[in-house]
Design a protein around this motif. Structure first.
Motif, PDB file in Angstrom:
ATOM      1  N   ILE A 195      -1.673   4.127  -5.219  1.00  0.00           N
ATOM      2  CA  ILE A 195      -2.479   3.240  -4.384  1.00  0.00           C
ATOM      3  C   ILE A 195      -1.822   1.867  -4.282  1.00  0.00           C
ATOM      4  O   ILE A 195      -1.503   1.244  -5.293  1.00  0.00           O
ATOM      5  CB  ILE A 195      -3.902   3.074  -4.973  1.00  0.00           C
ATOM      6  CG1 ILE A 195      -4.574   4.439  -5.171  1.00  0.00           C
ATOM      7  CG2 ILE A 195      -4.743   2.173  -4.076  1.00  0.00           C
ATOM      8  CD1 ILE A 195      -4.793   5.216  -3.908  1.00  0.00           C
ATOM      9  N   SER A 196      -1.627   1.404  -3.060  1.00  0.00           N
ATOM     10  CA  SER A 196      -1.144   0.046  -2.815  1.00  0.00           C
ATOM     11  C   SER A 196      -2.217  -0.721  -2.054  1.00  0.00           C
ATOM     12  O   SER A 196      -2.842  -0.183  -1.136  1.00  0.00           O
ATOM     13  CB  SER A 196       0.158   0.056  -2.009  1.00  0.00           C
ATOM     14  OG  SER A 196       1.229   0.551  -2.782  1.00  0.00           O
ATOM     15  N   ALA A 197      -2.416  -1.970  -2.435  1.00  0.00           N
ATOM     16  CA  ALA A 197      -3.452  -2.802  -1.805  1.00  0.00           C
ATOM     17  C   ALA A 197      -3.190  -4.252  -2.190  1.00  0.00           C
ATOM     18  O   ALA A 197      -2.150  -4.569  -2.786  1.00  0.00           O
ATOM     19  CB  ALA A 197      -4.841  -2.353  -2.267  1.00  0.00           C
ATOM     20  N   ALA A 198      -4.114  -5.130  -1.826  1.00  0.00           N
ATOM     21  CA  ALA A 198      -4.014  -6.532  -2.244  1.00  0.00           C
ATOM     22  C   ALA A 198      -4.081  -6.604  -3.764  1.00  0.00           C
ATOM     23  O   ALA A 198      -4.895  -5.913  -4.387  1.00  0.00           O
ATOM     24  CB  ALA A 198      -5.156  -7.332  -1.627  1.00  0.00           C
TER      25      ALA A 198
ATOM     26  N   CYS B 276       0.884  -4.871  -3.179  1.00  0.00           N
ATOM     27  CA  CYS B 276       1.840  -3.934  -3.777  1.00  0.00           C
ATOM     28  C   CYS B 276       1.032  -2.823  -4.444  1.00  0.00           C
ATOM     29  O   CYS B 276      -0.175  -2.715  -4.212  1.00  0.00           O
ATOM     30  CB  CYS B 276       2.749  -4.652  -4.781  1.00  0.00           C
ATOM     31  SG  CYS B 276       1.878  -5.387  -6.179  1.00  0.00           S
ATOM     32  N   ALA B 277       1.683  -2.022  -5.260  1.00  0.00           N
ATOM     33  CA  ALA B 277       0.972  -0.946  -5.946  1.00  0.00           C
ATOM     34  C   ALA B 277      -0.075  -1.518  -6.899  1.00  0.00           C
ATOM     35  O   ALA B 277       0.175  -2.504  -7.587  1.00  0.00           O
ATOM     36  CB  ALA B 277       1.958  -0.084  -6.721  1.00  0.00           C
ATOM     37  N   MET B 278      -1.249  -0.909  -6.910  1.00  0.00           N
ATOM     38  CA  MET B 278      -2.336  -1.328  -7.809  1.00  0.00           C
ATOM     39  C   MET B 278      -2.432  -0.324  -8.949  1.00  0.00           C
ATOM     40  O   MET B 278      -2.763   0.838  -8.737  1.00  0.00           O
ATOM     41  CB  MET B 278      -3.669  -1.381  -7.065  1.00  0.00           C
ATOM     42  CG  MET B 278      -3.769  -2.508  -6.071  1.00  0.00           C
ATOM     43  SD  MET B 278      -5.482  -2.779  -5.579  1.00  0.00           S
ATOM     44  CE  MET B 278      -6.091  -3.676  -6.997  1.00  0.00           C
ATOM     45  N   ILE B 279      -2.124  -0.792 -10.133  1.00  0.00           N
ATOM     46  CA  ILE B 279      -2.025   0.128 -11.266  1.00  0.00           C
ATOM     47  C   ILE B 279      -3.402   0.641 -11.674  1.00  0.00           C
ATOM     48  O   ILE B 279      -3.579   1.827 -11.939  1.00  0.00           O
ATOM     49  CB  ILE B 279      -1.321  -0.554 -12.443  1.00  0.00           C
ATOM     50  CG1 ILE B 279      -0.006  -1.146 -11.935  1.00  0.00           C
ATOM     51  CG2 ILE B 279      -1.041   0.422 -13.548  1.00  0.00           C
ATOM     52  CD1 ILE B 279       0.654  -2.094 -12.850  1.00  0.00           C
ATOM     53  N   GLY B 280      -4.393  -0.232 -11.738  1.00  0.00           N
ATOM     54  CA  GLY B 280      -5.728   0.187 -12.138  1.00  0.00           C
ATOM     55  C   GLY B 280      -6.305   1.236 -11.206  1.00  0.00           C
ATOM     56  O   GLY B 280      -6.792   2.294 -11.639  1.00  0.00           O
ATOM     57  N   GLN B 281      -6.242   0.958  -9.889  1.00  0.00           N
ATOM     58  CA  GLN B 281      -6.772   1.909  -8.912  1.00  0.00           C
ATOM     59  C   GLN B 281      -5.948   3.194  -8.872  1.00  0.00           C
ATOM     60  O   GLN B 281      -6.471   4.280  -8.623  1.00  0.00           O
ATOM     61  CB  GLN B 281      -6.822   1.262  -7.527  1.00  0.00           C
ATOM     62  CG  GLN B 281      -8.105   0.522  -7.225  1.00  0.00           C
ATOM     63  CD  GLN B 281      -8.295  -0.686  -8.133  1.00  0.00           C
ATOM     64  OE1 GLN B 281      -7.346  -1.177  -8.713  1.00  0.00           O
ATOM     65  NE2 GLN B 281      -9.520  -1.162  -8.270  1.00  0.00           N
TER      66      GLN B 281
END
Length: 501
Positions: A79-82, A287-292
């Motif tokens: 998952i990539s996001a803000a 960029c990539a969201m590690i938690g999500q």
């Protein structure tokens, strides 16, 4: 059956993604995307506040990043996001120059990422040791938990039993069935309970107003001049580097979890494309969201690009169509999900007493440095760099001790032979000069390098210094046994490092 004899229809079925032909995979991916979409909303709003922009800007960025990277990215199900890291980098630019410059920086950062990806910057990931990776994972879990602490401070008492109930649901519900992701069940149940019982607790709606329409593409509102370029370029480069580092580290983590490989080069270029698209739609980049990603891959079991696409699509649908319902979701439900992610992400084996007793002290030091730097700076990239540098220093110190010099023959026959073993480089070569008996040795000295390897100019300079010290006493030195690469670097640099030739 060989591919050559398969029918066109059979070959076409073989090229289909799993979720097109397997309803079970479709269900898993869709439900995972829904859970991630829900979890993205408060995070995106929080990161918007960090960057100093309207909450809708962060939500738009999460939508465009997720949808775009699902097509062009190199790591399925990531998952990539803000993100907070990107928000921290670009916040000063927005504060000092305005939103238009922020958008321009996002687009330029995307261009930088495409260039860096094309020239192979992703190959640098091979130099990140396992101890840094473990520290990265553990510090990530700590950061995720720390981000939830404000949601548990100075809140109504009802928040705490709701969080406990949410955790209990996620622990015990999978024992009943795994068809529906436990985090989704937890969110729905807690929302129904709080709304039906009229329990007054902080909700998603308290974080900010949700958008009511889709983003519209356009150019950044800045003058297209050299001054603008020089203003945004440093921020864009910093954003590009931080975004790539977090994305590549996350991709490597997902590779390990799913036991599959991803294209780091494609992911680097994909991150650039996603940021360019996001910039033109007025988003704050990401960029990539590690938690999500952990929610998607580890908690929900997603494995395909569909979950990534649906996470972004559901995010916008939830905001635009179901905004009032989403606004009623208690933050306690999302906090419970993220706390569960912390426990699932943290590498508990790495801190077990049995593991620590067996682990070399240097490896533990690298892990501790990585975690400490990340927690202190709230920047995963800083921790990875600091940990990698520490690992290099530990490695250099360890290897330097393996260089040995031994006298093999009697000095009374007019010749002495020294055997040099180990890796010769800057950390070990400096001690080499002091290992010879310049005054007591006979007139001819042989240095056997058969068991050694010359790695750098420092080693060549050390050998030159040894020859010079013997020459000052009228003695000759013969160096034998150099392997091919060592001989080439010695021939190329010998006598050229001190200006004596």
């Amino acid at each position: 059956m060989p591919t050559s004899v398969l029918s066109p229809a059979a070959r076409l079925r073989g090229l289909r993604p799993d979720w097109l032909s397997d309803p079970k995979v479709w269900r898993t991916e869709a439900l995972a995307g829904l859970v991630v979409g829900l979890a993205l909303i408060p995070e995106a709003i929080s990161f918007s506040i960090i960057a100093g922009v309207d909450p809708a800007i962060g939500l738009f960025a999460s939508f465009t990043m997720a949808v775009t990277i699902s097509v062009v990215g190199g790591r399925r199900a990531m998952i990539s996001a803000a993100t907070g890291a990107v928000a921290l980098v670009i916040a000063p630019l927005n504060r000092e120059h305005g939103f238009g410059y922020l958008v321009a920086a996002v687009i330029l950062a995307g261009v930088f990422q495409i260039v860096l990806g094309a020239i192979g910057v992703a190959k640098l990931m091979r130099f990140v040791p396992r101890s840094v990776m473990v520290g990265f994972v553990n510090s990530l879990a700590i950061l995720i938990f720390m981000a939830q602490v404000p949601e548990m401070h100075d809140v109504p008492w009802a928040v705490y039993p709701l969080i406990a109930a949410g955790l209990a649901l996620m622990v015990f519900f999978p024992k009943v069935t795994t068809v529906i992701p436990a985090p989704l069940v937890s969110i729905v149940v807690l929302t129904v309970v709080t709304v039906a019982a009229g329990i007054a607790v902080p909700t998603v709606g308290d974080k900010g107003e949700l958008p009511s329409s889709l983003p519209v593409p356009g150019l950044p509102d800045v003058p297209f001049t050299v001054d603008t370029l020089t203003t945004v370029a440093p921020y864009a480069l910093a954003m590009a580097l931080v975004g790539l580092m977090e994305s590549l580290m996350t991709a490597k983590l997902v590779d390990d979890i799913t036991d599959t490989r991803s294209s780091k080069k494609r992911e680097s270029i994909g991150q650039g494309i996603a940021n360019i698209v996001t910039g033109f739609f007025g988003g704050m980049g990401g960029c990539a969201m590690i938690g999500q990603t952990m929610i998607n891959v580890k908690v929900s079991g997603a494995r395909t690009r569909l979950s990534t696409f649906l996470a972004g699509a559901f995010l916008m649908v939830l905001c635009i169509v179901f905004g009032p319902v989403v606004s009623d979701i208690p933050m306690a439900a999302l906090v419970a999900v993220m706390v569960m992610v912390c426990f699932a992400t943290f590498d508990w084996h790495s801190v077990a007493p049995k593991t620590l007793r067996r682990m070399p002290a240097g490896e533990i030091a690298v892990m501790v440095v990585t975690v400490a730097c990340v927690v202190a700076t709230h920047n995963l990239a800083v921790g990875v760099v600091a940990g990698s540098i520490t690992a290099m220093a530990v490695f250099a110190k360890r290897v330097a001790h393996h260089a040995e010099v031994t006298a093999l023959s009697d000095r009374h026959d007019g010749t002495v032979t020294y055997s040099v073993t180990g890796a010769l480089f800057f950390a070990s070569a400096n001690d080499l000069v002091g290992r010879f008996d310049y005054a007591g040795d006979p007139d001819k000295v042989v240095i056997d390098m058969s068991a050694a390897h010359v790695w750098d100019a420092s080693s060549v300079a050390a050998l030159d210094a040894i020859e010079t010290k013997y020459a000052q006493r009228g003695k000759t030195v013969e160096i034998i046994g150099l392997n091919g690469p060592s001989a080439r670097i010695h021939e190329k640099l010998s006598g050229e490092l001190t200006g004596s030739h």
